[in-house]
Write a protein that holds these residues in place. Sequence first.
Motif, PDB file in Angstrom:
ATOM      1  N   ASN A   5     -10.904 -47.560  14.931  1.00 22.49           N
ATOM      2  CA  ASN A   5     -11.383 -47.047  13.664  1.00 22.49           C
ATOM      3  C   ASN A   5     -10.357 -47.302  12.562  1.00 22.49           C
ATOM      4  O   ASN A   5      -9.282 -47.876  12.798  1.00 22.49           O
ATOM      5  N   LEU A   6     -10.696 -46.847  11.361  1.00 19.61           N
ATOM      6  CA  LEU A   6      -9.852 -47.112  10.203  1.00 19.61           C
ATOM      7  C   LEU A   6      -8.457 -46.526  10.371  1.00 19.61           C
ATOM      8  O   LEU A   6      -7.451 -47.193  10.040  1.00 19.61           O
ATOM      9  N   ASP A   8      -6.806 -45.925  13.131  1.00 22.38           N
ATOM     10  CA  ASP A   8      -6.053 -46.727  14.102  1.00 22.38           C
ATOM     11  C   ASP A   8      -5.517 -48.003  13.467  1.00 22.38           C
ATOM     12  O   ASP A   8      -4.376 -48.417  13.718  1.00 22.38           O
ATOM     13  N   LYS A   9      -6.342 -48.630  12.630  1.00 18.15           N
ATOM     14  CA  LYS A   9      -5.914 -49.873  11.977  1.00 18.15           C
ATOM     15  C   LYS A   9      -4.775 -49.617  10.993  1.00 18.15           C
ATOM     16  O   LYS A   9      -3.843 -50.429  10.883  1.00 18.15           O
ATOM     17  N   LEU A  10      -4.828 -48.488  10.278  1.00 17.80           N
ATOM     18  CA  LEU A  10      -3.754 -48.154   9.352  1.00 17.80           C
ATOM     19  C   LEU A  10      -2.458 -47.855  10.106  1.00 17.80           C
ATOM     20  O   LEU A  10      -1.369 -48.263   9.675  1.00 17.80           O
ATOM     21  N   PHE A  11      -2.572 -47.153  11.226  1.00 13.68           N
ATOM     22  CA  PHE A  11      -1.395 -46.893  12.048  1.00 13.68           C
ATOM     23  C   PHE A  11      -0.825 -48.204  12.596  1.00 13.68           C
ATOM     24  O   PHE A  11       0.393 -48.369  12.703  1.00 13.68           O
ATOM     25  N   PHE A  12      -1.734 -49.120  12.926  1.00 12.56           N
ATOM     26  CA  PHE A  12      -1.281 -50.423  13.412  1.00 12.56           C
ATOM     27  C   PHE A  12      -0.488 -51.152  12.328  1.00 12.56           C
ATOM     28  O   PHE A  12       0.549 -51.771  12.611  1.00 12.56           O
ATOM     29  N   CYS A  13      -0.951 -51.082  11.089  1.00 19.83           N
ATOM     30  CA  CYS A  13      -0.215 -51.697   9.978  1.00 19.83           C
ATOM     31  C   CYS A  13       1.164 -51.065   9.843  1.00 19.83           C
ATOM     32  O   CYS A  13       2.159 -51.760   9.569  1.00 19.83           O
ATOM     33  N   GLY A  14       1.240 -49.741  10.052  1.00 12.39           N
ATOM     34  CA  GLY A  14       2.524 -49.066  10.022  1.00 12.39           C
ATOM     35  C   GLY A  14       3.457 -49.578  11.107  1.00 12.39           C
ATOM     36  O   GLY A  14       4.660 -49.742  10.878  1.00 12.39           O
ATOM     37  N   GLU A  15       2.900 -49.870  12.284  1.00 12.86           N
ATOM     38  CA  GLU A  15       3.715 -50.417  13.372  1.00 12.86           C
ATOM     39  C   GLU A  15       4.217 -51.813  13.018  1.00 12.86           C
ATOM     40  O   GLU A  15       5.341 -52.192  13.360  1.00 12.86           O
ATOM     41  N   VAL A  16       3.377 -52.589  12.341  1.00 10.49           N
ATOM     42  CA  VAL A  16       3.804 -53.930  11.915  1.00 10.49           C
ATOM     43  C   VAL A  16       4.958 -53.823  10.933  1.00 10.49           C
ATOM     44  O   VAL A  16       5.960 -54.557  11.034  1.00 10.49           O
ATOM     45  N   TRP A  17       4.845 -52.899   9.975  1.00 15.78           N
ATOM     46  CA  TRP A  17       5.957 -52.694   9.031  1.00 15.78           C
ATOM     47  C   TRP A  17       7.219 -52.228   9.755  1.00 15.78           C
ATOM     48  O   TRP A  17       8.327 -52.622   9.395  1.00 15.78           O
ATOM     49  N   LYS A  18       7.039 -51.394  10.771  1.00 15.00           N
ATOM     50  CA  LYS A  18       8.185 -50.909  11.547  1.00 15.00           C
ATOM     51  C   LYS A  18       8.937 -52.077  12.186  1.00 15.00           C
ATOM     52  O   LYS A  18      10.173 -52.142  12.129  1.00 15.00           O
ATOM     53  N   VAL A  19       8.189 -52.995  12.788  1.00 16.99           N
ATOM     54  CA  VAL A  19       8.806 -54.181  13.390  1.00 16.99           C
ATOM     55  C   VAL A  19       9.462 -55.045  12.320  1.00 16.99           C
ATOM     56  O   VAL A  19      10.555 -55.599  12.523  1.00 16.99           O
ATOM     57  N   SER A  20       8.821 -55.146  11.155  1.00 13.73           N
ATOM     58  CA  SER A  20       9.369 -55.951  10.061  1.00 13.73           C
ATOM     59  C   SER A  20      10.699 -55.392   9.585  1.00 13.73           C
ATOM     60  O   SER A  20      11.690 -56.132   9.433  1.00 13.73           O
ATOM     61  N   TYR A 223      -8.366 -59.767   9.068  1.00 12.42           N
ATOM     62  CA  TYR A 223      -8.628 -59.582   7.635  1.00 12.42           C
ATOM     63  C   TYR A 223      -8.147 -58.218   7.126  1.00 12.42           C
ATOM     64  O   TYR A 223      -7.399 -58.139   6.145  1.00 12.42           O
ATOM     65  N   PHE A 224      -8.561 -57.134   7.767  1.00 11.31           N
ATOM     66  CA  PHE A 224      -8.221 -55.801   7.249  1.00 11.31           C
ATOM     67  C   PHE A 224      -6.719 -55.535   7.253  1.00 11.31           C
ATOM     68  O   PHE A 224      -6.158 -55.145   6.217  1.00 11.31           O
ATOM     69  N   PRO A 225      -6.010 -55.721   8.390  1.00 13.89           N
ATOM     70  CA  PRO A 225      -4.567 -55.465   8.346  1.00 13.89           C
ATOM     71  C   PRO A 225      -3.830 -56.376   7.371  1.00 13.89           C
ATOM     72  O   PRO A 225      -2.849 -55.957   6.741  1.00 13.89           O
ATOM     73  N   THR A 226      -4.320 -57.602   7.215  1.00 17.00           N
ATOM     74  CA  THR A 226      -3.676 -58.519   6.272  1.00 17.00           C
ATOM     75  C   THR A 226      -3.828 -58.007   4.842  1.00 17.00           C
ATOM     76  O   THR A 226      -2.865 -58.036   4.058  1.00 17.00           O
TER      77      THR A 226
END
Length: 294
Positions: A5-6, A8-20, A223-226
């Motif tokens: 869901n939305l 989860d996708k936002l949390f996933f983006c947060g994880e990507v930023w964390k790795v960055s 598309y959405f996380p990007t």
Amino acid sequence: KMKGNLIDKLFFCGEVWKVSFKSMWQCPAIFLPFVVITLCEMIFLIILLLSPHPIMEPLLGPPIRRFFGEMFLHYPYNFSLLPTLFEYIDLPLSLLLMPLMCAVTVGMTASVVNGEKAKLKKHLGLAVKKYVPSLSLWIIILLIYIGIFMLLRFLAVQCYPPALAKILHIPSWRMFTISQYLSLFVCLLVEPFLAYAIPVMILEKKKLFSAIKEGIVVGWSLYFPTIVLILIPALFGACMVLVKQKMLSFFINFLPESVLGVMAGGFILTLFIGVLITTSLTVLFLIKRQGINE
């Protein structure tokens, strides 16, 4: 996760930023390519600042006199003209440097994420080999964006009859402004389809049109996380640009020299936003390719 869901996708983006951010912390050299761009901007700003000086006046004085007037070669008006003059340099400078420096940043980020040592010399060499296709890609992207702006401006100016303007109480000049903001929004929607061509080209060593085609496929699947990874830093940057414009309009009259500080602050902010977007999209691309969190 990329699927869910939305929230989860936002949390996933947060994880990507964390790795960055972790990658930037582990290897500060990731900033170097964009630091080079910022230093070049600073150098050109100093050159423009010296336009009234006898060293640079023979080169810069005549065009400034012709297009802006003699007064802008004298204090304090020379400071008020700096932001306008720099706009003419910024686009070609970015067009020449960004393809190379983004490619280096992508390569270094991938090395850090994969647990390898990020060697600047190695990734610079690879980026130089891919410079012509990378530059071609940036030119194609620029032409696409220019086409979007021109099309929407044409629709706003030519297809907005005076009768409709009276009914809607929106004058033509304001509709032109609306079309500019709409163009930015459309460019943002298009961006995910173009954002992964450089990672595909550099990390998978694809040729230009193969990289564009593969990048579109990757962009559609992410598309959405990007959009989120681009939009949040871009909105922050846009807010800072508005603040910078307000500061410029205030300080030009109050303390003309402060224009230099405001513009330098803008360069540094652009540096951090550029590194964050480039590293986060590279991390997301690697997660997609390696099948993590699927």
